[in-house]
Design a protein around this motif. Structure first.
Motif: not given
Length: 90
Positions: A1-5, A75-83
């Motif tokens: 789980i990656v969490d951004y705020n 963006l980097a995390d979306c690319k690293a974990y596309p699904l």
């Protein structure tokens, strides 16, 4: 789980950069679905930093450097974990 705020004070920047919907209306979508919008937003923000700095929050909570760095990390995390499935909490 990656969490951004990040503060909603940067929402005017997101709208100008064209990624507001990709960030705020993406609940339940796969990360890969928002990558194009985030890439374009990063490109726009890098190309016109002075225009985005005009949208800095007067109180300092939400400035260009924070907004761009945060967006680049997402963006980097979306690319690293596309699904990965995106969850948005407001």
């Amino acid at each position: 789980i990656v969490d951004y705020n990040i503060t909603h004070n940067v929402s005017r920047m997101w709208r100008r950069a064209g990624c507001y919907e990709a960030l705020y209306e993406s609940h339940g979508k796969a990360a890969l679905e928002v990558v194009p919008a985030l890439e374009e937003a990063v490109r726009r923000m890098r190309a016109e930093p002075d225009e985005y700095r005009k949208l800095d929050a007067p109180n300092g909570w939400g400035v260009y450097e924070q907004a761009l760095g945060w967006l680049e990390n997402v963006l980097a995390d979306c690319k690293a974990y596309p699904l990965a499935t995106i969850e948005v909490s407001r």
